[in-house]
Design an enzyme around this catalytic site. Structure first.
Site, mmCIF file in Angstrom:
data_model
loop_
_atom_site.group_PDB
_atom_site.id
_atom_site.type_symbol
_atom_site.label_atom_id
_atom_site.label_comp_id
_atom_site.label_asym_id
_atom_site.label_seq_id
_atom_site.Cartn_x
_atom_site.Cartn_y
_atom_site.Cartn_z
ATOM 1 N N ASP A 174 -33.710 -28.727 47.897
ATOM 2 C CA ASP A 174 -34.790 -28.784 48.870
ATOM 3 C C ASP A 174 -34.570 -30.087 49.640
ATOM 4 O OD1 ASP A 174 -37.122 -29.129 50.286
ATOM 5 O OD2 ASP A 174 -38.468 -28.902 48.573
ATOM 6 N N LYS A 205 -40.319 -31.830 59.354
ATOM 7 C CA LYS A 205 -40.221 -33.259 59.057
ATOM 8 C C LYS A 205 -39.112 -33.903 59.889
ATOM 9 C CE LYS A 205 -42.731 -32.350 55.118
ATOM 10 N NZ LYS A 205 -42.779 -31.463 53.969
ATOM 11 N N TRP A 237 -43.015 -31.548 44.731
ATOM 12 C CA TRP A 237 -42.314 -30.386 45.298
ATOM 13 C C TRP A 237 -41.373 -29.758 44.291
ATOM 14 C CZ3 TRP A 237 -45.184 -28.801 48.927
ATOM 15 C CH2 TRP A 237 -45.813 -29.703 49.804
HETATM 16 C C1 LIG Z 1 -43.187 -30.722 53.036
HETATM 17 C C2 LIG Z 1 -42.311 -30.349 51.910
HETATM 18 C C3 LIG Z 1 -42.347 -29.065 51.344
HETATM 19 C C4 LIG Z 1 -43.316 -28.002 51.802
HETATM 20 O O1 LIG Z 1 -42.874 -27.473 52.988
HETATM 21 P P1 LIG Z 1 -43.606 -26.228 53.689
HETATM 22 O O2 LIG Z 1 -42.669 -25.948 54.815
HETATM 23 O O3 LIG Z 1 -44.948 -26.700 54.103
HETATM 24 O O4 LIG Z 1 -43.668 -25.127 52.700
HETATM 25 C C5 LIG Z 1 -41.459 -28.768 50.333
HETATM 26 N N1 LIG Z 1 -40.585 -29.679 49.883
HETATM 27 C C6 LIG Z 1 -40.523 -30.935 50.382
HETATM 28 C C7 LIG Z 1 -39.523 -31.902 49.849
HETATM 29 C C8 LIG Z 1 -41.380 -31.300 51.406
HETATM 30 O O5 LIG Z 1 -41.325 -32.540 51.915
#
Ligand SMILES: *Cc1c(COP(=O)(O)O)cnc(C)c1O
Length: 361
Positions: free
Chosen positions: A172, A196, A103
């Site tokens: 993030d 999540k 990511w």
């Molecule tokens: C799942 C995830 C993403 C991607 O998220 P989307 O909402 O599908 O764009 C980005 N960063 C991390 C750390 C993730 O776990």
């Protein structure tokens, strides 16, 4: 009704059962409106209460002061990989990024696509991203320093956040937001897809500090500017109403049923410890993340005899345990044990793992 499965999916992931029951109970007639929440106007006071309550609860849980705004956007965390540099990184400036796997790597790539400058301040690629870099020399002139607080695919997590001085931290936090307490003060912006740890897919949470809003250039497309959403209470256009509503219920659940973020963290640590203690005792399974950097949200492991992996995953499913396959890019196994996964689910997993080890070890 069939029995609920123990859900270890990485995202979309398990939601708290009481939240699902609440959704079900009020689905046909939301608070006396005679409509479901998905049929209510986003310009109504009914929806206003939902979105304002959601934002208030997020701020309370994170102890975020007046200078932070909570935004509900679309496009997932992945769109934030572009929006962050578009809004906060002026041409001629440099942003620091720490590369801790998939990511983060994707976030760096988007800066480059925009023709802007990302400096990789540190990377754990040399060891297959199985650890979090330490003692990083951040650039004191960087526009911001970007990290991925929890690495969903590799199973690593920053245990404490780096000191970047006056350079704002951006993170993030898609896979660990609201899973533990932390001091928000060094952060200029935090983003997270909801699917999540907070709710269903379709809404992305952004928490942005006032000084970051002041950086937003005027010449961006309207829908890509943070200020557009900050000025209109996230309702410049139609927001993802249902996703915001579920997120609100999850926030209420954390505050009122779990008893706040400190309790949530304690439960998460208890679940993770149960699983890691078992992995450490066993010669049959191996954890893949460096011990000191282990994630309390995504527990990644391998079977010593990798030829048994398929049998393990299938056996788990037959025993009511779903979602244990590692990300397709790395293989192996992964148990995602987010906020909504219960201690009971983790106990069931450990007891299945022990039984499998007895049978095949
Ligand atoms: C799942 C995830 C993403 C991607 O998220 P989307 O909402 O599908 O764009 C980005 N960063 C991390 C750390 C993730 O776990």
């Amino acid at each position: 009704m069939g029995e609920r499965i123990y859900n270890f999916n990485a995202g979309p992931a398990a939601l708290p059962l009481p939240v699902l029951e609440e959704i079900q109970a009020e689905f046909l007639d939301f608070k006396g409106s005679g409509m479901s929440i998905t049929e209510v106007s986003h310009r109504s006071s009914t929806f206003d209460e939902v979105i304002n309550d959601a934002a208030d609860r997020v701020k309370r849980l994170l102890n975020a002061g007046e200078d932070y705004k909570v935004l509900f956007l679309q496009g997932g965390a992945s769109l934030q990989f572009s929006m962050v540099p578009m809004n906060l990184l002026a041409d001629g400036q440099v942003a620091d990024y720490v590369d801790t796997g998939t990511w983060s790597t994707k976030a760096i790539k988007e800066v480059e696509i925009l023709g802007k400058q990302a400096r990789v301040a540190a990377s754990s690629e040399d060891q297959d991203f199985n650890y979090i870099p330490k003692n990083i020399a951040f650039n004191r002139d960087a526009a911001y320093a970007h990290i991925t607080s929890n690495n969903t695919i590799r199973g690593t997590q920053w245990q404490s956040f780096p000191d970047t001085g006056h350079v704002p931290l951006i993170s993030d936090m898609s896979s660990d937001i609201l899973g533990r307490t932390f001091d928000i003060a060094p952060f200029g912006l935090i983003y997270a897809g909801a699917q999540k740890n907070m709710g269903p897919s379709g809404v992305t949470l952004v928490i942005i500090r006032q000084d970051m809003l002041e950086r937003v250039p005027g010449d961006l497309p309207t829908m890509l500017k943070y200020t557009t959403f900050a000025d209109k209470n996230s309702m410049f256009n139609t927001p993802p109403c249902f996703a915001v509503y579920v997120l609100q219920l999850v926030m209420k659940w954390i505050e009122e049923s779990v008893g706040g973020l400190a309790n949530m963290e304690q439960l998460n640590r208890q679940k993770a410890a149960l699983l890691y203690d078992y992995l450490d005792k066993s010669d049959f399974y191996n954890g893949t993340a460096a011990k000191e950097d282990r994630s309390i949200m995504n527990v990644t492991f391998l079977l010593k005899d990798s030829s048994l992996e398929g049998t393990f995953i299938a056996g788990a499913l037959a025993n009511g345990l779903v979602g244990l396959k590692g990300h397709r890019s790395v293989g192996g196994c992964r148990a995602s044990i987010y906020n909504a996964s219960t201690l009971e689910a983790v106990e069931a997993l450990v007891s299945f793992m022990a039984e499998f080890e007895r049978k095949h070890g």
